[in-house]
Design a protein around this motif. Structure first.
Motif, PDB file in Angstrom:
ATOM      1  N   ALA A 214     -23.786 -20.302  -3.561  1.00 22.29           N
ATOM      2  CA  ALA A 214     -23.370 -18.987  -3.060  1.00 22.29           C
ATOM      3  C   ALA A 214     -24.578 -18.365  -2.379  1.00 22.29           C
ATOM      4  O   ALA A 214     -25.669 -18.330  -2.933  1.00 22.29           O
TER       5      ALA A 214
ATOM      6  N   TYR B  16     -25.693 -14.884  -0.150  1.00 23.78           N
ATOM      7  CA  TYR B  16     -25.365 -13.580   0.432  1.00 23.78           C
ATOM      8  C   TYR B  16     -26.555 -13.115   1.253  1.00 23.78           C
ATOM      9  O   TYR B  16     -27.675 -13.050   0.763  1.00 23.78           O
TER      10      TYR B  16
ATOM     11  N   HIS C  35     -23.340  -8.480   7.170  1.00 19.53           N
ATOM     12  CA  HIS C  35     -23.260  -9.034   5.816  1.00 19.53           C
ATOM     13  C   HIS C  35     -22.609 -10.401   5.930  1.00 19.53           C
ATOM     14  O   HIS C  35     -21.620 -10.557   6.644  1.00 19.53           O
TER      15      HIS C  35
ATOM     16  N   LEU D  96     -21.409 -13.649   3.360  1.00 24.27           N
ATOM     17  CA  LEU D  96     -21.303 -14.293   2.060  1.00 24.27           C
ATOM     18  C   LEU D  96     -20.741 -15.684   2.267  1.00 24.27           C
ATOM     19  O   LEU D  96     -19.667 -15.848   2.852  1.00 24.27           O
TER      20      LEU D  96
END
Lengths: 518, 416
Positions: free
Chosen positions: A275, A277, A309, A311
């Motif tokens: 993951a 971000y 942003h 993700l």
């Protein structure tokens, strides 16, 4: 001089490593796995270079060359009605386990030509939501070149801590060869330092920073006297959705971007999860090339600032029959534009941009089967532009679904043949175009309406590819790939009588590539 | 990190993004409220149901609203910008007689330029309608931009203007004046500065010509035009593929060399060529000491002036400090007809004629840069009579009365 030495060093790092070390053939079965290997690098390790400490795919190296061609009338009215590109590229990962180093290097060169639509004097329109670009009614023909250098280095600091840094040096040269001319050069420099902490050999947390500087230098001129339609050659500088400058000066653009990221990786025997971000802040400024102190003019005429942003999630699990790979990425950009008004000696805010794109990709890759790969993809694309100088709003949401499959003919290691096909359908979910005070503005009639008709149209895409790979002398492996895609609009949801295309138009993409793997 | 925390994190992130997406800035649009009035000379004319037009000088978009019975027109949802506002009303011959004493239709106009409108503002403006009886002689065409596709062999040497008899009686050109109006800058360049002199009583000429004759030597029949060429030469023969004209059959041409030499000055033999078969215009005033000739500016405003006055009063250009440039003052009351031709749609500040002569202005290209395009500004035809004679549009507003043509069309409205 230092910059040139640096570039030479990057080139040697990239190409030299191709001829060293053991080939990866024991790790990678065929072009499907090889693509997966490179996909994993570019989705994860390219963003977090210090994670190269857990790169499990082994060293690889390749030199590839390819040609791609695309064209058709079903295209955004400002973009490419045809494009031909030749590319040569080298890429490699090289490990030095004794010293605890791992490197990545890539060099790519492309050369091509293109034809762009109306109201485009800039080749590529902004991708960060910025409304600023030069435009001219006359369509253009272009010659283009690009030089891309990309390196990353990772070093184990201790048993738990790893440091890495990525450097990119990307240069584009786009020359418009039809009056009016634009010799446009773009240089992007990107630096990504990062640190990774290994907690227990299974969980890793990384933090990183981003600095990017993009410089765009248009150089607009006329070589020959124009024809009898001078309006088609009038230069504008777009500043919104109806806000524009009809006597623009020569300007350069500097886009400085600062960002930070945090990532988490979880390992187990049969699965991995990543993951990442990232949050970025960018500021794009358009600066006058020549400044007259007598006129006391400000240097920066337009400015666009934006937040981004991103993700990304990736999960891979391995079973006895194959592996499942799931990728999910959601990205948001929110930007504001302002133009400098000499009459008031102040910046006037006039523009807002907001977008969300989300991609979900699920693939099943089978190890010992004729059906080598099955995948399904879903892409959501939402965009909203607002020029509140005019109250002009343009927004839409689209959803595109894709199914694809690859079959392999036998398991002959010496030679194999892979056939693949894909089908996708893009559907417009919603659209809103309200020009308000800009309804008679030529931006609305010439650009916004045709572009909105294109963005909100439904289409289907069908594609096929044929790949073959075989061993060549020296233990190396050569793969050849030929692919083609075909897009056709199905439905015009808005402005049926004023779109730049009809339902009879289409768009095609074809590519041929040759890749030497080491 | 536990899976559930990751899910919460993603949900929170999406929520933040979604909420931030809802904060769309409201349009910063404005309102313009226009009230019409009439000058004292036309007091009592009904001001309801008159079209009022606003033009955004930046993007050239126009909007028209009719006034209510109180003479008010309201424009809503207007983008902040700079606007020109205009209105006009045509009075029939019967109604006009009550105000002018002439049994002749007249158009009364009103015009305001460069009204700045800021975001979220309500602007209130009053326009006063006024006018003068239309002239029998009008300026039919002005070709000053120069030839196109000529390899710069002709440039602006093929300039001409044309005077047309718009009445049903023979008119005489003898002793009438033609004035080229100032300043020469018409808003093309970003550094151009408006003249700044008042236009209420006088206009300002850099050059003045006069038709020859003693009084009845040069008649102009109804529906006929007379071309006055800078050089009476057939440029079409010189460059057949160029966008240019044949001026060899012009009724008059200009020639300044002999006149300048008589004053101890020099002319310009490269640009100024005499055709001995064509009568010369009389040279009256030229504000260039040496190497001058009677070419028009690229964007040329010209006026047709009565034959009576003698011009003696000059005024210095206040915007030029590096040298002394003088203009001849011409009383507005002596002008028969005039046309304001400027560089582009946003050039209103450079008007050279008062609204009573020309309440608007015209241009060849909205964004300027019309030099050497072969384009010409020509008065429109209002109607064609059964006899074939054309009556030209004359509302004293060149914004409406003129159109762009290419190539230029000398004597195009003549009966034969």
């Amino acid at each position: 001089m230092k910059k040139q030495l640096g570039i030479v060093g990057i080139i040697f790092l990239s190409i030299g490593s191709c001829f060293a070390g053991n080939p990866d053939s024991t790790r990678v079965t065929d072009v499907i796995d090889r693509s997966l290997q490179r996909e994993e690098y570019h989705l994860i390790f390219d963003k977090v270079p210090s994670l190269l400490s857990v790169w499990e795919k082994g060293d690889y190296a390749l030199i590839s060359t390819g040609f791609s061609s695309s064209g058709g009338d079903y295209v955004h009215p400002q973009l490419f009605f045809s494009k031909n590109l030749f590319e040569i590229k080298s890429e490699s990962v090289k490990s030095l386990p004794v010293n605890g180093w791992r490197f990545f290097g890539s060099v790519a060169y492309t050369n091509g030509n293109a034809e762009t639509g109306k109201w485009n004097m800039s080749y590529n329109l902004p991708t960060n939501g910025s409304p600023y670009y030069y435009m001219i009614e006359q369509e253009g023909t272009w010659k283009s070149q690009s030089y891309d250098f990309n390196v990353a280095a990772q070093k184990n600091i201790s048993g738990r801590l790893s440091a890495g840094i990525g450097l990119k040096y990307l240069g584009d040269l786009h020359f418009r060869t039809f009056d009016s001319r634009n010799d446009n050069t773009t240089l992007k420099i990107q630096v990504l330092p990062s640190l990774t902490m290994n907690f227990d050999g299974k969980n890793y947390i990384s933090i990183g920073l981003l600095y990017q500087r993009l410089k765009n230098e248009p150089n607009i001129s006329n070589k020959y006297q124009h024809g009898t339609e001078p309006e088609k050659y009038h230069l504008f500088f777009n500043q919104g959705l109806g806000t524009w400058d009809n006597s623009p000066s020569q300007m350069r653009m500097i886009d400085s971007r600062y960002g930070a990221l945090i990532s988490y990786r979880k390992f187990s025997a049969n699965s991995s999860f990543d993951a990442i971000y990232a949050i970025d802040y960018g500021s794009e400024e358009w600066l006058l090339k020549s400044l007259s102190t007598l006129n006391n003019r400000r240097e920066d005429i337009s400015r666009y600032s934006y937040f981004s942003h991103d993700l990304s999630l990736r999960h891979r699990s391995v079973t006895s029959s194959g592996s499942f790979v799931t990728n999910f990425d959601i990205k948001n950009i929110h930007g504001d534009g302002a133009v400098y008004k000499e009459s008031t000696n102040a910046y006037q805010d006039n523009y807002q941009f907001f977008s969300i794109t989300a991609d979900l990709d699920v693939s099943y890759i089978r190890s010992n089967s004729v059906l080598r790969q099955l995948s399904a993809k879903l892409r959501l694309d939402n965009s909203s532009q607002n020029d509140y100088n005019y109250g002009h709003i343009l927004e839409y949401t689209n959803l595109e679904g894709t199914l694809s499959a690859d079959v392999i003919s036998g398991k002959n290691r010496a030679v194999n043949l892979i056939f693949g096909g894909l089908f996708s359908y893009k559907m417009n979910l919603s659209g809103n175009h309200n020009p308000m005070a800009a309804s008679s503005n030529f931006f609305n009639t010439e650009i916004a309406i045709p572009a909105f008709a294109y963005h909100t149209s439904d289409f289907y895409r069908a594609g096929a590819r044929v790949c073959s790979e075989f061993d060549i002398a020296g233990g190396y492996r050569l793969d050849i790939s030929l692919s083609g895609d075909f897009l056709k609009p199905i439905k015009l949801n808005n402005y049926e009588n004023r779109s730049s295309f009809t339902l009879n138009d289409k768009y095609y993409l074809m590519s041929l590539s040759l890749c030497f793997n080491f | 990190m536990k899976k559930i925390n990751l899910r919460l994190f993603i949900t929170a992130l999406v929520a933040v993004i979604t909420i931030s997406a809802c904060e769309k800035k409201a349009p910063e649009l404005s309102v313009i409220e226009v009230t019409l009035a009439t000058s004292a000379a036309f007091d009592g004319v009904a001001i309801g149901n008159i079209p009022v037009e606003i033009t955004n000088t930046i993007d050239n978009t126009k909007k028209t609203v009719l006034t209510n019975q109180a003479g008010v027109a309201i424009f809503e949802d207007i983008a902040p910008s700079t606007y020109n506002i205009s209105a006009s009303k045509e009075l029939t011959a019967e109604i006009a007689f009550n105000y002018t004493g002439f049994n002749k239709a007249i158009t009364i106009n009103a015009n305001l330029q460069n009204i700045a409108v800021m975001p979220l503002q309500t602007i209130r403006q009053t326009l006063t309608l006024d006018g003068k009886a239309g002239g029998d002689l009008v300026i039919k065409e002005v070709y000053s931009l120069g030839a196109a596709n000529d390899g710069y062999a002709i440039m602006f040497k093929d300039q001409f203007f044309e005077i047309f008899n718009n009445s049903d009686e023979t008119q005489y050109l003898d002793k009438l004046y033609i004035a080229y109006l100032s300043p020469s800058k018409a808003g093309q360049g970003s550094t151009d500065v408006p003249l700044g002199l008042p236009l209420t009583s006088f206009v300002y000429a850099s050059k003045i010509l006069q038709f020859p004759g003693t009084g009845t030597q040069y008649p102009l029949e109804p529906g006929m035009g007379a071309v006055i060429a800078i050089n009476a030469i057939n440029y079409k023969e010189l460059k057949p593929l160029a966008l240019t004209v044949d001026n060899s059959t012009a009724q008059f041409d200009t020639y300044a060399i002999t006149w300048l030499q008589s004053l101890g000055r020099t002319g310009n033999s490269f640009f100024d060529v005499d055709n001995p078969n064509v009568p010369n215009m009389n040279c009256i005033y030229l504000n260039i000491q040496n190497n001058g000739f009677f070419n028009m500016d690229d964007y040329a405003s010209i006026a047709l002036v009565k034959s009576g006055p003698v011009f003696t009063e000059t005024i210095k250009d206040p915007t030029i400090t590096t040298s002394e440039v003088f203009y001849m003052k011409i009383p507005v009351s002596e002008i028969i007809d005039g046309v304001d031709i400027l560089a582009k749609s946003s050039s209103a500040a450079f008007k050279r004629l008062p609204a009573v002569i020309d309440s608007g202005f015209t241009y060849a290209q909205e964004n300027g840069s019309a030099n050497y395009t072969g384009k010409s500004l020509r008065r429109k035809v209002a109607k064609t009579l059964a006899s074939g004679r054309k009556v030209l549009q004359d509302s004293n507003n060149s914004s409406n009365d003129f159109e762009v043509v290419a190539p230029a069309t000398p004597r195009s409205y003549n009966l034969n």
